[in-house]
Write a protein that holds these residues in place. Sequence first.
Motif, PDB file in Angstrom:
ATOM      1  N   SER A   1     -24.030  11.397 -14.999  1.00 29.55           N
ATOM      2  CA  SER A   1     -24.669  12.156 -13.921  1.00 29.55           C
ATOM      3  C   SER A   1     -26.188  12.026 -13.959  1.00 29.55           C
ATOM      4  N   THR A   2     -26.763  11.670 -15.122  1.00 30.38           N
ATOM      5  CA  THR A   2     -28.200  11.444 -15.151  1.00 30.38           C
ATOM      6  C   THR A   2     -28.570  10.263 -14.260  1.00 30.38           C
ATOM      7  N   TYR A   3     -27.635   9.333 -14.090  1.00 33.28           N
ATOM      8  CA  TYR A   3     -27.856   8.201 -13.182  1.00 33.28           C
ATOM      9  C   TYR A   3     -28.062   8.715 -11.758  1.00 33.28           C
TER      10      TYR A   3
ATOM     11  N   CYS B   1     -29.176   6.542 -22.785  1.00 32.48           N
ATOM     12  CA  CYS B   1     -28.550   6.802 -21.496  1.00 32.48           C
ATOM     13  C   CYS B   1     -29.586   7.088 -20.404  1.00 32.48           C
ATOM     14  N   VAL B   2     -30.602   7.856 -20.743  1.00 30.84           N
ATOM     15  CA  VAL B   2     -31.623   8.177 -19.747  1.00 30.84           C
ATOM     16  C   VAL B   2     -32.378   6.927 -19.326  1.00 30.84           C
TER      17      VAL B   2
ATOM     18  N   LEU C   1     -28.945  11.755 -10.970  1.00 25.42           N
ATOM     19  CA  LEU C   1     -30.174  12.544 -10.960  1.00 25.42           C
ATOM     20  C   LEU C   1     -31.382  11.641 -10.749  1.00 25.42           C
ATOM     21  N   MET C   2     -31.395  10.492 -11.420  1.00 27.35           N
ATOM     22  CA  MET C   2     -32.506   9.568 -11.256  1.00 27.35           C
ATOM     23  C   MET C   2     -32.574   9.029  -9.832  1.00 27.35           C
TER      24      MET C   2
ATOM     25  N   MET D   1     -23.967  12.476 -18.983  1.00 23.69           N
ATOM     26  CA  MET D   1     -24.847  11.325 -19.137  1.00 23.69           C
ATOM     27  C   MET D   1     -24.783  10.410 -17.920  1.00 23.69           C
TER      28      MET D   1
ATOM     29  N   ILE E   1     -24.654  18.316 -13.244  1.00 23.21           N
ATOM     30  CA  ILE E   1     -24.845  18.002 -14.659  1.00 23.21           C
ATOM     31  C   ILE E   1     -24.405  19.179 -15.532  1.00 23.21           C
TER      32      ILE E   1
ATOM     33  N   ALA F   1     -30.237   4.967 -17.110  1.00 25.37           N
ATOM     34  CA  ALA F   1     -30.094   5.655 -15.828  1.00 25.37           C
ATOM     35  C   ALA F   1     -31.331   5.502 -14.952  1.00 25.37           C
TER      36      ALA F   1
ATOM     37  N   PHE G   1     -28.672  19.102 -10.628  1.00 27.80           N
ATOM     38  CA  PHE G   1     -28.550  19.799 -11.912  1.00 27.80           C
ATOM     39  C   PHE G   1     -27.291  20.662 -11.967  1.00 27.80           C
TER      40      PHE G   1
END
Length: 463
Positions: free
Chosen positions: A146-148, A21-22, A150-151, A144, A309, A25, A306
């Motif tokens: 939301s990591t998109y 996922c990371v 965040l990136m 997960m 997340i 993302a 964050f």
Amino acid sequence: MHAQAIAPTAAHPKATVVFTCVLAALAGLMFGLDIGVIAGATQFIQAEFKVGDHTIEWIVSAMMFGAAVGALFAGWLSATLGRKRSLILGALLFVLGSLLCGLAWSPASLIAARVVLGLAIGLATFTAPLYLAEVAPEHIRGAMISTYQLMITIGILVAFLSDTALSYSGAWRWMLGVIAVPGALFLLGVLLLPDSPRWLMMRGRREEALGVLRRLRGDAEVVAREAADIEEQLRTPQRGWHLFRENANFRRSVGLGVLLQLMQQFTGMNVVMYYAPRIFKEMGYDTAAQMWFTALVGLTNVLATFIAIALIDRWGRKPILYTGFAVMAAGLGVVGAMMHGGIVGHGEQIFTVAMLLVFIVGFAMSAGPLVWTLCSEIQPLKGRDFGIGCSTFTNWVCNMIVGFTFLSLLNGIGNAATFWLYAALNLLFIGLTFWLVPETRGVTLEQIERNLMAGRRLREIGR
């Protein structure tokens, strides 16, 4: 390269799914870099090419036009080539567009290069959230996806810092061209991703899909249940346009996805992302301070993400949206009031900056990540490509409108009224969230689809 690319981590399915996922993302990182990099470059582009605000609006918004076009074709590409290969194509276009921006010899060539970048971003913003929704287990799906977001925020921050470092020499070509380097690294990384198990099932590659699920889930019972759910839904093929014409319930979910993206864009966030130095200039700061405060905007954006997340799978989607829209309305309302009264003295300058940062926090903890999450969750599988394609296209059309009108609004109705306009829209979005947005926390995609197709009200399809 197929699912075996992640085999070394197969013994640890939790680590495998997070890694997958990371890495997917990271498409958001590319997106964020391109959003952020133009903000610091515009004043130097304006000086070198001797163009006015209207041409700058064209240069800024050209990327969003390309992204809208890319989003139109992204659904077909994602269904035909697969999610992974679509991300690879997006990475290739990103590298090409970045290099062309750095080499631009005229405003027209820079606009064309920005369109190429937009094609890459439009493809990635469609494919990455879709891929993440299909590989992440439901109990961490929100975090997960939301990591998109965040990136995206990390990409914006890195671009702002890069712009600040290069601003002392005015090297705008390096500002735009250097992001081809992380683009190339992303291209290499995405080659390690497995194909989406749902897409593999759609293409009749069941054994490959089961292999990916085993690596992502670990538990044989969970794998069997998820595979059975996917197979049950795939008995009718993906027919998004046909479903849109024939099924009123699907039209409702597409309409909700479109509305959610409209709400996200008209919060005013990308006004700050594209024109932050200009906004700080309106507050009375010199060029060096404009660039450093722009970097501070990027840092605030990262840190506040964050919050989303941490809370999205605990607190729920709707409470976070209510809070975010209220915070954004308050922040922009005060910024408008300060500009209306005239910002005099260092203390008032700092206070106005602080309220703009409050607005950034409101967006990064709410509408930024949650809209992408909801858009990937509410569409039924048989029309998911079409539904997310429509909402992503809307995102970029609205994004283009925002980028193309902000300087004109400043020059037309004034800076205070411009910020008050966006504050009022955020208040409106609180009501729209209450009446139309469902709470999807902890609910499987299959259950959301069953509720939607049973005709339940949109706000209730997550129950």
